[in-house]
Scaffold this active site. Structure first.
Site, mmCIF file in Angstrom:
data_model
loop_
_atom_site.group_PDB
_atom_site.id
_atom_site.type_symbol
_atom_site.label_atom_id
_atom_site.label_comp_id
_atom_site.label_asym_id
_atom_site.label_seq_id
_atom_site.Cartn_x
_atom_site.Cartn_y
_atom_site.Cartn_z
ATOM 1 C CB SER A 141 -0.868 0.024 1.260
ATOM 2 O OG SER A 141 -1.516 1.275 1.403
ATOM 3 C CE1 TYR A 156 -3.895 -2.251 5.194
ATOM 4 C CE2 TYR A 156 -3.256 -0.013 4.642
ATOM 5 C CZ TYR A 156 -3.741 -1.243 4.259
ATOM 6 O OH TYR A 156 -4.075 -1.467 2.932
HETATM 7 P P1 NAP Z 1 -11.656 -6.024 0.509
HETATM 8 O O1 NAP Z 1 -12.683 -5.647 -0.512
HETATM 9 O O2 NAP Z 1 -11.996 -5.903 1.961
HETATM 10 O O3 NAP Z 1 -11.168 -7.519 0.207
HETATM 11 C C1 NAP Z 1 -10.280 -8.187 1.070
HETATM 12 C C2 NAP Z 1 -10.692 -9.644 1.127
HETATM 13 O O4 NAP Z 1 -9.753 -10.357 1.965
HETATM 14 C C3 NAP Z 1 -12.078 -9.854 1.735
HETATM 15 O O5 NAP Z 1 -12.823 -10.741 0.937
HETATM 16 C C4 NAP Z 1 -11.753 -10.464 3.098
HETATM 17 O O6 NAP Z 1 -12.751 -11.326 3.578
HETATM 18 C C5 NAP Z 1 -10.500 -11.257 2.750
HETATM 19 N N1 NAP Z 1 -9.778 -11.674 3.954
HETATM 20 C C6 NAP Z 1 -9.693 -11.048 5.164
HETATM 21 N N2 NAP Z 1 -8.980 -11.776 6.019
HETATM 22 C C7 NAP Z 1 -8.588 -12.901 5.359
HETATM 23 C C8 NAP Z 1 -7.852 -14.057 5.730
HETATM 24 N N3 NAP Z 1 -7.349 -14.197 6.961
HETATM 25 N N4 NAP Z 1 -7.656 -15.026 4.790
HETATM 26 C C9 NAP Z 1 -8.181 -14.907 3.543
HETATM 27 N N5 NAP Z 1 -8.893 -13.831 3.142
HETATM 28 C C10 NAP Z 1 -9.101 -12.842 4.042
HETATM 29 O O7 NAP Z 1 -10.324 -5.181 0.309
HETATM 30 P P2 NAP Z 1 -9.616 -4.515 -0.973
HETATM 31 O O8 NAP Z 1 -9.777 -3.050 -0.871
HETATM 32 O O9 NAP Z 1 -9.983 -5.228 -2.215
HETATM 33 O O10 NAP Z 1 -8.104 -4.801 -0.589
HETATM 34 C C11 NAP Z 1 -7.330 -5.824 -1.173
HETATM 35 C C12 NAP Z 1 -5.891 -5.619 -0.769
HETATM 36 O O11 NAP Z 1 -5.446 -4.342 -1.253
HETATM 37 C C13 NAP Z 1 -5.650 -5.603 0.734
HETATM 38 O O12 NAP Z 1 -4.419 -6.248 1.012
HETATM 39 C C14 NAP Z 1 -5.555 -4.125 1.054
HETATM 40 O O13 NAP Z 1 -4.824 -3.880 2.227
HETATM 41 C C15 NAP Z 1 -4.868 -3.606 -0.193
HETATM 42 N N6 NAP Z 1 -5.027 -2.175 -0.451
HETATM 43 C C16 NAP Z 1 -6.271 -1.642 -0.658
HETATM 44 C C17 NAP Z 1 -6.371 -0.287 -0.907
HETATM 45 C C18 NAP Z 1 -7.697 0.373 -1.137
HETATM 46 O O14 NAP Z 1 -7.737 1.608 -1.197
HETATM 47 N N7 NAP Z 1 -8.774 -0.360 -1.307
HETATM 48 C C19 NAP Z 1 -5.235 0.522 -0.937
HETATM 49 C C20 NAP Z 1 -3.997 -0.055 -0.724
HETATM 50 C C21 NAP Z 1 -3.905 -1.415 -0.490
HETATM 51 P P3 NAP Z 1 -13.880 -10.702 4.592
HETATM 52 O O15 NAP Z 1 -14.614 -9.680 3.798
HETATM 53 O O16 NAP Z 1 -14.689 -11.914 4.948
HETATM 54 O O17 NAP Z 1 -13.108 -10.109 5.750
#
Ligand code: NAP
Length: 250
Positions: A141, A156
């Site tokens: 990130s 984080y």
């Molecule tokens: P998201 O929509 O919340 O998707 C994350 C997924 O990971 C969810 O389905 C969640 O399941 C699952 N998860 C949580 N704990 C887990 C575990 N222990 N084992 C397996 N799966 C698990 O998030 P996103 O925004 O797409 O983010 C994806 C990645 O990008 C993350 O690593 C995040 O930190 C990174 N990121 C996101 C952003 C942003 O702005 N969106 C920016 C920088 C980095 P549940 O829903 O059941 O918890």
């Protein structure tokens, strides 16, 4: 041109409908890969895999559990074949200030983001090494690079910075075996990770700091993952690729 014809890919945390993992899995499938979606909820993972078309699978896997990662890898190998690509995307975040981080907050955020990336990589590395090929893409990130300031707290930022160190060390160790490892650093992308806790004021402040003047789309990150997963990036390893609309320019 299809960039991943015949490849087998695992994307963790890819059941979330508007998430980065699902968009990445979708793009990989469009480029000819067969994809295994791993997520906490096995039924949701199966639904997400069915959305991609035929020939893809969805499995329950908690990436903080080493045995679960090994078990999922075995199932993917049995169903689809040896894995060429791993995207460590599963992650959680929490908007806490430094003094509010309780032990359980630290454990939750460090474990899913950092331990999960290590464990799932450890699951796939032996067979990638044995075949002399593979690409691992770790989702870090911009918070790792600039010390938060978007949504997630210091724990984080630390977890995501840990992923950068892990990525570079894995790249160095695995390069002689033909396995590449890179990180993607998304900026602010509109997904459900903020779980309704992002206020309009917070969003306006974030957008103010983005030269391109918009939040990123999940597809913006997926495109970068496709590049790193494919042979287009054959000589790229140990890198961190920014997908942030200019919100951090080094
Ligand atoms: P998201 O929509 O919340 O998707 C994350 C997924 O990971 C969810 O389905 C969640 O399941 C699952 N998860 C949580 N704990 C887990 C575990 N222990 N084992 C397996 N799966 C698990 O998030 P996103 O925004 O797409 O983010 C994806 C990645 O990008 C993350 O690593 C995040 O930190 C990174 N990121 C996101 C952003 C942003 O702005 N969106 C920016 C920088 C980095 P549940 O829903 O059941 O918890």
């Amino acid at each position: 041109m299809k960039l991943l014809e015949g490849r087998i890919a695992i994307v963790t945390g890819a059941a979330s409908a508007r998430g980065l993992g699902k968009a990445t899995a979708q793009l990989f499938a469009e480029h000819g890969a067969r994809v295994a979606i791993l997520d906490l909820d096995g039924a949701a993972a199966a639904v997400a895999a069915a959305d991609l078309g035929t020939g893809h699978i969805g499995l329950a896997c908690d990436v903080t559990d080493r045995a679960a990662c090994d078990g999922a890898l075995q199932s993917v190998q049995d169903d689809l074949g040896p894995v060429d690509i791993l995207v460590n995307n599963a992650g959680i975040t929490q908007p806490l200030k430094i003094m509010d981080i309780a032990p359980e907050n630290y454990e939750a955020v460090l474990d899913v983001n950092l331990r999960g990336t290590l464990y799932m990589s450890q699951a796939v590395i032996p067979q990638m090494r044995a075949r002399g090929r593979g690409s691992i893409v770790n989702i870090s990130s911009v918070s790792a690079q600039r010390g938060g300031g978007i949504f997630g707290g210091p724990h984080y930022s630390a977890a995501k910075a840990g992923i950068l160190g892990l990525t570079k060390a894995m790249a160095r160790e695995l390069a002689p075996a033909g396995v590449r490892c890179n990180a993607v650093c998304p900026g602010f992308i509109a997904t459900d990770i903020t779980a309704g806790k992002l206020t309009e004021e917070m969003k306006a402040a974030i957008l103010d700091g983005i030269p391109m003047g918009r939040a990123g789309e999940a597809s913006d990150v997926a495109g970068c993952c496709l590049f790193l997963a494919s042979d287009l990036s054959a000589y790229v390893t140990g890198s961190e690729v920014d997908v942030n609309g200019g919100s951090l320019i080094h």
